[in-house]
Structures are given as C-alpha cells and as structure tokens.
Write a protein that holds these residues in place. Structure first.
Motif, PDB file in Angstrom:
ATOM      1  N   LYS A  66      -2.073 -18.507 -18.019  1.00 40.82           N
ATOM      2  CA  LYS A  66      -3.391 -19.105 -17.599  1.00 40.82           C
ATOM      3  C   LYS A  66      -4.448 -18.278 -18.495  1.00 40.82           C
ATOM      4  O   LYS A  66      -5.605 -18.762 -18.762  1.00 40.82           O
ATOM      5  CB  LYS A  66      -3.669 -18.930 -16.168  1.00 40.82           C
ATOM      6  N   THR A  67      -4.367 -16.940 -18.361  1.00 36.82           N
ATOM      7  CA  THR A  67      -5.285 -16.216 -19.306  1.00 36.82           C
ATOM      8  C   THR A  67      -5.232 -16.581 -20.672  1.00 36.82           C
ATOM      9  O   THR A  67      -6.315 -16.487 -21.318  1.00 36.82           O
ATOM     10  CB  THR A  67      -5.100 -14.633 -19.078  1.00 36.82           C
ATOM     11  N   THR A  68      -4.204 -16.384 -21.283  1.00 31.66           N
ATOM     12  CA  THR A  68      -3.914 -17.034 -22.576  1.00 31.66           C
ATOM     13  C   THR A  68      -4.701 -18.296 -22.785  1.00 31.66           C
ATOM     14  O   THR A  68      -5.528 -18.314 -24.170  1.00 31.66           O
ATOM     15  CB  THR A  68      -2.589 -17.117 -23.096  1.00 31.66           C
ATOM     16  N   PHE A 108     -13.895 -11.880 -16.768  1.00 30.33           N
ATOM     17  CA  PHE A 108     -12.477 -11.350 -17.300  1.00 30.33           C
ATOM     18  C   PHE A 108     -11.567 -10.908 -16.020  1.00 30.33           C
ATOM     19  O   PHE A 108     -12.244 -10.551 -14.988  1.00 30.33           O
ATOM     20  CB  PHE A 108     -12.719 -10.089 -18.224  1.00 30.33           C
ATOM     21  N   GLN A 109     -10.236 -11.140 -16.110  1.00 32.76           N
ATOM     22  CA  GLN A 109      -9.315 -10.827 -15.155  1.00 32.76           C
ATOM     23  C   GLN A 109      -9.726  -9.237 -14.825  1.00 32.76           C
ATOM     24  O   GLN A 109      -9.751  -8.843 -13.699  1.00 32.76           O
ATOM     25  CB  GLN A 109      -8.050 -11.106 -15.843  1.00 32.76           C
ATOM     26  N   ASN A 110      -9.701  -8.445 -15.967  1.00 34.96           N
ATOM     27  CA  ASN A 110     -10.233  -6.856 -15.722  1.00 34.96           C
ATOM     28  C   ASN A 110     -11.456  -6.818 -16.110  1.00 34.96           C
ATOM     29  O   ASN A 110     -12.138  -7.371 -17.245  1.00 34.96           O
ATOM     30  CB  ASN A 110      -9.489  -6.039 -16.549  1.00 34.96           C
ATOM     31  N   LEU A 181     -13.669 -18.520 -15.254  1.00 35.24           N
ATOM     32  CA  LEU A 181     -13.592 -17.516 -14.399  1.00 35.24           C
ATOM     33  C   LEU A 181     -12.207 -17.170 -14.188  1.00 35.24           C
ATOM     34  O   LEU A 181     -11.471 -17.774 -13.541  1.00 35.24           O
ATOM     35  CB  LEU A 181     -14.205 -17.976 -13.071  1.00 35.24           C
ATOM     36  N   ASP A 182     -11.820 -15.967 -14.559  1.00 34.55           N
ATOM     37  CA  ASP A 182     -10.184 -15.411 -14.458  1.00 34.55           C
ATOM     38  C   ASP A 182     -10.141 -14.513 -13.501  1.00 34.55           C
ATOM     39  O   ASP A 182     -10.582 -13.263 -13.518  1.00 34.55           O
ATOM     40  CB  ASP A 182     -10.113 -14.664 -15.725  1.00 34.55           C
ATOM     41  N   GLU A 183      -9.665 -15.014 -12.362  1.00 36.70           N
ATOM     42  CA  GLU A 183      -9.333 -14.337 -11.336  1.00 36.70           C
ATOM     43  C   GLU A 183     -10.522 -13.548 -10.443  1.00 36.70           C
ATOM     44  O   GLU A 183     -10.648 -12.366 -10.358  1.00 36.70           O
ATOM     45  CB  GLU A 183      -7.995 -13.271 -11.496  1.00 36.70           C
ATOM     46  N   PRO A 184     -11.467 -14.184 -10.194  1.00 40.78           N
ATOM     47  CA  PRO A 184     -12.774 -13.554  -9.788  1.00 40.78           C
ATOM     48  C   PRO A 184     -12.605 -13.234  -8.373  1.00 40.78           C
ATOM     49  O   PRO A 184     -13.642 -12.178  -8.028  1.00 40.78           O
ATOM     50  CB  PRO A 184     -13.830 -14.911  -9.696  1.00 40.78           C
TER      51      PRO A 184
HETATM   52 MG   LIG Z   1      -3.834 -13.966 -16.098  1.00 39.89          MG
END
Ligand SMILES: [Mg+2]
Ligand SMILES: Nc1ncnc2c1ncn2[C@@H]1O[C@H](COP(=O)(O)OP(=O)(O)OP(=O)(O)O)[C@@H](O)[C@H]1O
Length: 259
Positions: A66-68, A108-110, A181-184
């Motif tokens: 997913k993030t990739t 970002f996730q982080n 939106l990555d893991e908001p």
């Molecule tokens: Mg991820």
C-alpha cells in the motif's frame, strides 16, 4: 464489480456532496505498476483509478504494497514498469516536487512535520510548495481542520491528534487534485478517529479532489470510502463495494495469512 456499478455506488454515496461521476480523464489513474526492491517484488502489476470527489480505500495486510503504491504515485519511488497518470497526463518520470506542484498531495505513515515550527508555518510550507496558488489562504485550512486556536503553537508541543491534522492541513494547502492519506488514523483514539472521518468527508465536499486513504481501521475505511481496493503481496485481490470486500473468502484468507 463492473465500472458502471462502481460508478453507481460512487454516485449514491456522494449524493449530498455533488456530482461524483468523472468527466473525461480521472484525476488519478495507475496502469500496470511494478515496483521491485532488490529481491522483493512489492507491486506486481497494479491498476488503480480514483475519480473526482471519489474516496478510494486502499487496504491489505502488512507488507502488501500500500505505502509503496502511494510512494510510486507521489514520486518518492521510481517505478520499474507501468504508468501513473494525473488527469490523463503521464507523470511517471517526474520528480516528486513536480508532481506535488501538479496537485498530488499526501500525508505520511510516519508524520513528516517541522516540529520546531508553528502550526501556521507548517501549513504555509504546503502553500509555498505550489507558489501560493492554493485554492484558499492558510487560515481557511486551519479553520476547516479546527486548528485555528493552536495556529501559533509549536507543532512538537501539541498532542499527536493535532499533529495529524496539521499534516492534513499542509497537504490541503498544496491545492490537491489527488490527496493521498497513508494511515491518517494511526495513533488516534476513537474520538479523534471519528473526527477524522468527518474531516475527510468535509474535505471531499469542500475541495472536490480524489482521495485515496490507507488505514488498518476497517470501520473508518469502509465508513468513508465509496470503493475499496484490497492489495495482497503486491496484487489487487478485490476492488469494489466496501461492504462486500470482507465477505470475499480470498480477502479474509489474505488477512489471516492463508493466501
Ligand atoms: Mg504502509
Ligand atoms: N524502501 C524499501 N526497500 C526495500 N523493501 C521495501 C521498501 N519499501 C517497502 N519494501 C518492501 O515492499 C513490500 C511492501 O511494503 P509496503 O511498505 O508498501 O507495505 P504496506 O502495505 O504499506 O504495509 P503496512 O500496512 O505495514 O504499512 C514489503 O515487503 C516491504 O518490506
């Protein structure tokens, strides 16, 4: 689900917020995306499409890609094969800064905030990235995300839930055509997650961009998305109605690690 049925789902959900059917080319289209890291094939030929005012939930087990996929769309990673198109224009070879200027905005996730700067300054960074051509001035974004009262606070002094909203405000100030939106909701409590859900719907209504949301909170994703796409080991396992996704045996198996 057929494209027509999928669009019907989108239309019914977006009824309160305006027309949902894409006109011409969709804001975001990904075709046959392949991404390899050394011996790992993180994405093995993924297609994705997000229409104007559509919220697409991107889900899948840890490490499914997913993030990739978001990184390849936003230009953090170079892709090995395939295409990324923004409103029909191929942008696959462009650097991330150019893509941001064209309207691919993300969180970002982080979190990637400037902890020593104020809330206002962090959001201004997003506006500066597009040369101030954002649809609205910074204070409007602060109001929309209920950050007005803490506008002058230094970001690192704020609770985590506020920092997540600052990151969203900064992305919005970049005039998104596509918002990633990555893991908001990561690290948010139930109340903050419910608030985030309302904010995402407000953003869709107010900004009208395409939104792709990754999260492990399935209530959030199914509650907010018009459509979901499930990844597993770099491939699309399911694409369609959020309520149908978790009745698919292949999806259940993937989450149980049995695929
Ligand atoms: Mg991820
Ligand atoms: N920079 C990298 N270098 C090497 N391998 C990577 C890199 N980024 C991702 N990978 C690998 O690619 C695969 C997909 O990772 P990715 O981070 O996209 O998964 P994800 O679906 O976002 O997972 P999570 O839900 O845990 O965030 C994994 O096998 C991961 O180890």
């Amino acid at each position: 689900m057929s494209p027509a049925a999928s669009e019907a789902t989108i239309a019914s959900k977006a009824g309160q917020t305006g027309p949902a059917l894409p006109e011409g080319s969709p804001p975001l289209e990904v075709r046959g995306l392949v991404k390899r890291f050394a011996g790992v094939t993180a994405l093995a030929g993924v297609d994705l499409r997000a229409g104007r005012r559509e919220i697409l939930g991107l889900v899948g087990p840890n490490g499914s890609g997913k993030t990739t996929l978001m990184n390849c769309i936003s230009g953090v990673h170079r892709l090995d094969e395939g295409q990324v198109l923004l409103q029909g224009e191929e942008i696959s070879g462009r650097p991330s800064r150019a893509r941001a200027r064209q309207g691919i905005c993300r969180t970002f996730q982080n979190l990637k905030l400037f902890g020593e700067l104020t809330v206002w300054e962090n959001v201004q960074v997003g506006a500066n990235a597009v040369g101030g051509r954002g649809a609205r001035p910074v204070p409007d974004w602060l109001d929309l995300l209920r950050l007005g009262p803490v506008a002058d606070a230094v970001v690192r002094s704020l609770p985590y839930g506020y920092q997540r909203r600052v990151e969203l405000a900064r992305a919005l100030a970049g005039a998104p055509e596509v918002l990633l939106l990555d893991e908001p909701a990561a690290g948010l409590n139930d109340e903050e997650t419910a608030e985030l859900r309302e904010l995402v719907l407000t953003v869709r209504a107010e900004v009208g961009c395409a939104i792709v949301i990754i999260d492990h909170d399935m209530d959030l994703v199914t509650g907010v998305s018009d459509r979901v796409q499930v990844l597993d080991e770099g491939r699309t396992l399911f694409e369609g109605d959020p309520r149908a996704a978790f009745t698919e045996q292949a999806v259940v198996d993937a989450y149980l690690g049995e695929s």
